[in-house]
Design a protein around this motif. Structure first.
Motif, PDB file in Angstrom:
ATOM      1  N   SER A 183       0.841  -1.214   0.000  1.00  0.00           N
ATOM      2  CA  SER A 183       0.000   0.000   0.000  1.00  0.00           C
ATOM      3  C   SER A 183       0.863   1.245   0.000  1.00  0.00           C
ATOM      4  O   SER A 183       0.506   2.247  -0.619  1.00  0.00           O
ATOM      5  N   SER A 192       1.869   1.806  -3.543  1.00  0.00           N
ATOM      6  CA  SER A 192       0.811   2.323  -4.420  1.00  0.00           C
ATOM      7  C   SER A 192       0.449   3.761  -4.060  1.00  0.00           C
ATOM      8  O   SER A 192       0.122   4.553  -4.948  1.00  0.00           O
ATOM      9  N   THR A 193       0.541   4.118  -2.764  1.00  0.00           N
ATOM     10  CA  THR A 193       0.333   5.520  -2.386  1.00  0.00           C
ATOM     11  C   THR A 193       1.383   6.419  -3.045  1.00  0.00           C
ATOM     12  O   THR A 193       1.069   7.480  -3.595  1.00  0.00           O
ATOM     13  N   LYS A 219       3.104   5.811  -5.765  1.00  0.00           N
ATOM     14  CA  LYS A 219       2.869   5.859  -7.210  1.00  0.00           C
ATOM     15  C   LYS A 219       1.768   6.862  -7.532  1.00  0.00           C
ATOM     16  O   LYS A 219       1.857   7.626  -8.492  1.00  0.00           O
ATOM     17  N   LYS A 220       0.721   6.842  -6.697  1.00  0.00           N
ATOM     18  CA  LYS A 220      -0.422   7.716  -6.945  1.00  0.00           C
ATOM     19  C   LYS A 220      -0.036   9.186  -6.722  1.00  0.00           C
ATOM     20  O   LYS A 220      -0.315  10.051  -7.555  1.00  0.00           O
ATOM     21  N   LEU A 221       0.634   9.445  -5.585  1.00  0.00           N
ATOM     22  CA  LEU A 221       0.979  10.827  -5.252  1.00  0.00           C
ATOM     23  C   LEU A 221       1.981  11.415  -6.241  1.00  0.00           C
ATOM     24  O   LEU A 221       1.911  12.592  -6.590  1.00  0.00           O
ATOM     25  N   ASN A 266       2.533  10.189  -9.254  1.00  0.00           N
ATOM     26  CA  ASN A 266       2.055   9.944 -10.613  1.00  0.00           C
ATOM     27  C   ASN A 266       3.137   9.330 -11.504  1.00  0.00           C
ATOM     28  O   ASN A 266       3.293   9.675 -12.667  1.00  0.00           O
ATOM     29  N   ASP A 278       5.508   5.406 -12.121  1.00  0.00           N
ATOM     30  CA  ASP A 278       5.683   3.999 -11.777  1.00  0.00           C
ATOM     31  C   ASP A 278       7.123   3.805 -11.302  1.00  0.00           C
ATOM     32  O   ASP A 278       7.951   4.708 -11.426  1.00  0.00           O
ATOM     33  N   THR A 312       9.698  11.902 -12.044  1.00  0.00           N
ATOM     34  CA  THR A 312       8.638  12.906 -12.147  1.00  0.00           C
ATOM     35  C   THR A 312       9.030  13.973 -13.169  1.00  0.00           C
ATOM     36  O   THR A 312      10.211  14.160 -13.457  1.00  0.00           O
ATOM     37  N   PRO A 318      -1.401   6.948   4.460  1.00  0.00           N
ATOM     38  CA  PRO A 318      -1.148   7.830   3.309  1.00  0.00           C
ATOM     39  C   PRO A 318      -0.794   9.260   3.727  1.00  0.00           C
ATOM     40  O   PRO A 318       0.045   9.902   3.082  1.00  0.00           O
ATOM     41  N   GLN A 340       2.329  11.567   2.385  1.00  0.00           N
ATOM     42  CA  GLN A 340       2.122  12.898   1.812  1.00  0.00           C
ATOM     43  C   GLN A 340       2.972  13.946   2.542  1.00  0.00           C
ATOM     44  O   GLN A 340       3.630  14.776   1.909  1.00  0.00           O
TER      45      GLN A 340
END
Lengths: 166, 417
Positions: free
Chosen positions: A103, A106-107, A109-111, A113, A115, A120, A155, A159
């Motif tokens: 998790s 994946s957090t 990767k999401k934050l 954006n 892989d 970035t 998460p 952040q």
């Protein structure tokens, strides 16, 4: 992010002086090549050892350039490819995995954006999967330029951590 | 009742690890001062009497190692401190370096005196690079005060220097010959033995390699007139041991335990057990190269002999606890991923074996494996342990082979389809 090839790296006089200082700190001792490459990599914004730098070290230390490339490609902490200003290394060992490092990844990767292995758009972050770095008491953990951060079990913590590097 | 003891860790938090004066104020370097009044052979036999076994994982008799290293002829001899603890779930040496760097340096100097080495190489993994300033400072301050250098403490001919080297993220460099290649400024690929390291190690000089925790015990042992250390444990497992407990436990961390503490006391006492009522699935001892077992081990005392009888080993001192949320097969696949990544690729059994074990485990997970595949996994595991070039390949399949004994249901599949 772009698919253009990276602009050729120019070895500035300033960086030469920094590399000289690193070699001085290691007594110009060729047996310390691994430590030298790590310190030089640290001095370069994208955290890697570009080809002109490898040749400069080879000529001035001196050491065979083949030894430098053997080390750069053998040791996973060294890179001959551009990374990012802040490579975010996510521990993928069993210890972090059973503490939900999936998790965490994946957090991230999401934050960010991106892989794993991507950078970035601003060259600031990249995501890397690494084996255990001995922070199992802080699992799940990440490592950014040598510093360990954990446990990143929510998460919001992830952040907040990324915000420190913005 | 589970409790920690303080012997190896007695200095933790007692002084400022950046200040030699602070270390001296708590009696630092008294052990070295005593050591130089002793014969090296007596120091080696003191370590031998305390039954100290190599704390990196191999558990070789340290007194014997020092005595043998001392006996090796050579004008220039070396010593290496292996601070490359790379076994997953192992972070005990990190605590020693972080909390008590001067004691480690003192232990190395005493070791240099004992085995008559002139140079000590402290090889620390890159992952601990945030601790480098502590060691650099400790070495510099010890040099300034004459605890390192030539004619140490006025002893004619007692010359000893420490050089700090860094790894760069290669697990295989914890293996002796790979570590030596790396500290010679090369890629850390292991080599065949013989020649043995004690005769021809780094730079082809006689070399004695010890782990951080092994060195850290020595100064305390030399000053232990009251026999505090020897009062713990018994048989072949005397004294105390640092264990690092991680995984699914409430309070992961490093604990100093007397040998003989039960596994239950360590996991449910010191590490405070598994969170939110999950059941125990398995425990792995000694890192990724260690064997696994289940709850049957809980009431076994943590000693070399008792763990061996129960089918596991002390190894690096790691204790990884996995709860029922992770299946045995998933655990094995994660463990295998580690070795597939870390194999240096030099010898065939390890390179190919790790690749095929990974594929076979995936097949098993997909439910497509046959009993022939399981037999093949067992065969590959055995071949790897018998014929790999170095300890990495030899131990990579320990977890899988032990799982086949302890968790036969995981491997109960039908014949060829």
């Amino acid at each position: 992010m772009s698919n253009e090839p990276h602009a050729a790296f120019t070895l500035s006089e300033g960086l030469k002086r920094e590399i000289d200082a690193v070699m001085d700190a290691h007594d110009h001792d060729a047996t310390q090549i691994v430590g030298i490459l790590l310190d030089v990599q640290d001095a370069i914004e994208q955290q890697y050892v570009p080809e002109p730098v490898a040749f400069y070290i080879a000529e001035t230390l001196p050491v065979k350039v083949s030894i430098i490339y053997d080390c750069l490609t053998f040791y996973s902490a060294l890179s001959d490819k551009p990374r990012a200003k802040y490579p975010v290394q996510v521990c993928r060992s069993v210890v972090c995995k059973v503490n939900e490092s999936d998790s965490l990844l994946s957090t991230l990767k999401k934050l960010l954006n991106i892989d794993v292995g991507e950078v970035t758009y601003d060259g600031r972050f990249t995501l890397e999967e690494v084996p255990c770095f001995g922070a199992c008491d802080k699992a799940p953990a990440v490592r950014i330029n040598g510093q360990v951060y954990g446990p990143l079990d929510r998460p919001e913590k992830v952040q907040a951590l990324l915000a420190e590097f913005m | 009742m589970s409790s920690e003891v303080r012997f190896i860790t007695k200095n933790f938090g007692k002084y400022d690890p950046m200040s030699i004066d602070s270390y001296l104020s708590i009696g630092g370097f008294s052990a070295l001062k005593r050591a130089v009044t002793m014969d090296g052979e007596d120091i080696a036999s003191l370590v031998g009497r305390a039954k100290v076994k190599g704390r990196g994982g191999a558990a070789y008799d340290m007194g014997r190692k020092w005595s043998q290293a001392r006996a090796v002829k050579g004008d220039h001899k070396l010593q290496i401190c292996n601070a490359d603890e790379g076994e997953p779930c192992t972070f005990k040496d990190r605590e020693i370096i972080k909390n008590d760097p001067f004691n480690l340096i003192e232990g190395m100097i005493i070791g240099g005196y004992t085995v008559k080495a002139q140079d000590g190489y402290l090889y620390m993994r890159e992952e601990y690079r945030h601790l480098r300033p502590l060691l650099q400072n400790a070495i510099r301050q010890a040099e300034e005060r004459g605890f390192l250098g030539d004619n140490i403490l006025g002893v004619e001919g007692f010359n000893y220097h420490i050089h700090l080297y860094s790894g760069a993220g290669a697990y295989v460099c914890g293996e002796g010959t790979a570590l030596i290649r790396s500290s010679e400024g090369k890629a850390g690929r292991p080599r065949m033995k013989p020649p043995f390291i004690k005769v021809s190690g780094a730079f082809a000089l006689p070399t004695c390699v010890n782990n951080v925790e092994s060195f850290a015990i020595v100064p305390h042992l030399l000053l232990d007139d009251a026999g505090f250390y020897m009062s713990y444990g018994g048989g072949e497992s005397v004294g105390t041991k640092l264990v690092s407990v991680g995984g699914n436990v409430r309070n992961p961390g490093v604990f100093e335990i007397p040998f003989g503490t039960t596994v239950r006391e360590i996991i449910y006492g010191l590490a405070q057990g598994i969170p939110s009522g999950h059941a125990l699935r398995l425990i792995q001892f000694g890192g990724a190269s260690g064997k696994i077992t289940d709850g049957r081990i809980l009431d076994v005392p943590y000693t070399y002999d008792d763990l061996k009888k129960a089918g596991v080993t002390v190894g690096s001192g790691a204790i990884l606890v996995i709860d029922a949320r992770t299946s045995v097969l998933d655990f094995l696949r994660m463990n295998q991923a580690f070795f597939s990544h870390e194999s240096c690729g030099q010898c065939t059994p390890c390179r190919e074996g790790n690749l095929h074990q990974k594929l076979l485990l995936e097949k098993l997970a997909r439910g497509e494996a046959t009993s022939e595949d399981v037999a093949m996994m067992k065969k590959i595991g055995k071949i790897m342990s018998l014929s790999s070039l170095c300890g990495l390949g030899e131990t990579a399949q320990s977890a899988l082979l032990s799982a086949m004994e302890v968790f036969p249901d995981t491997f109960a599949v039908g014949g060829a389809k």
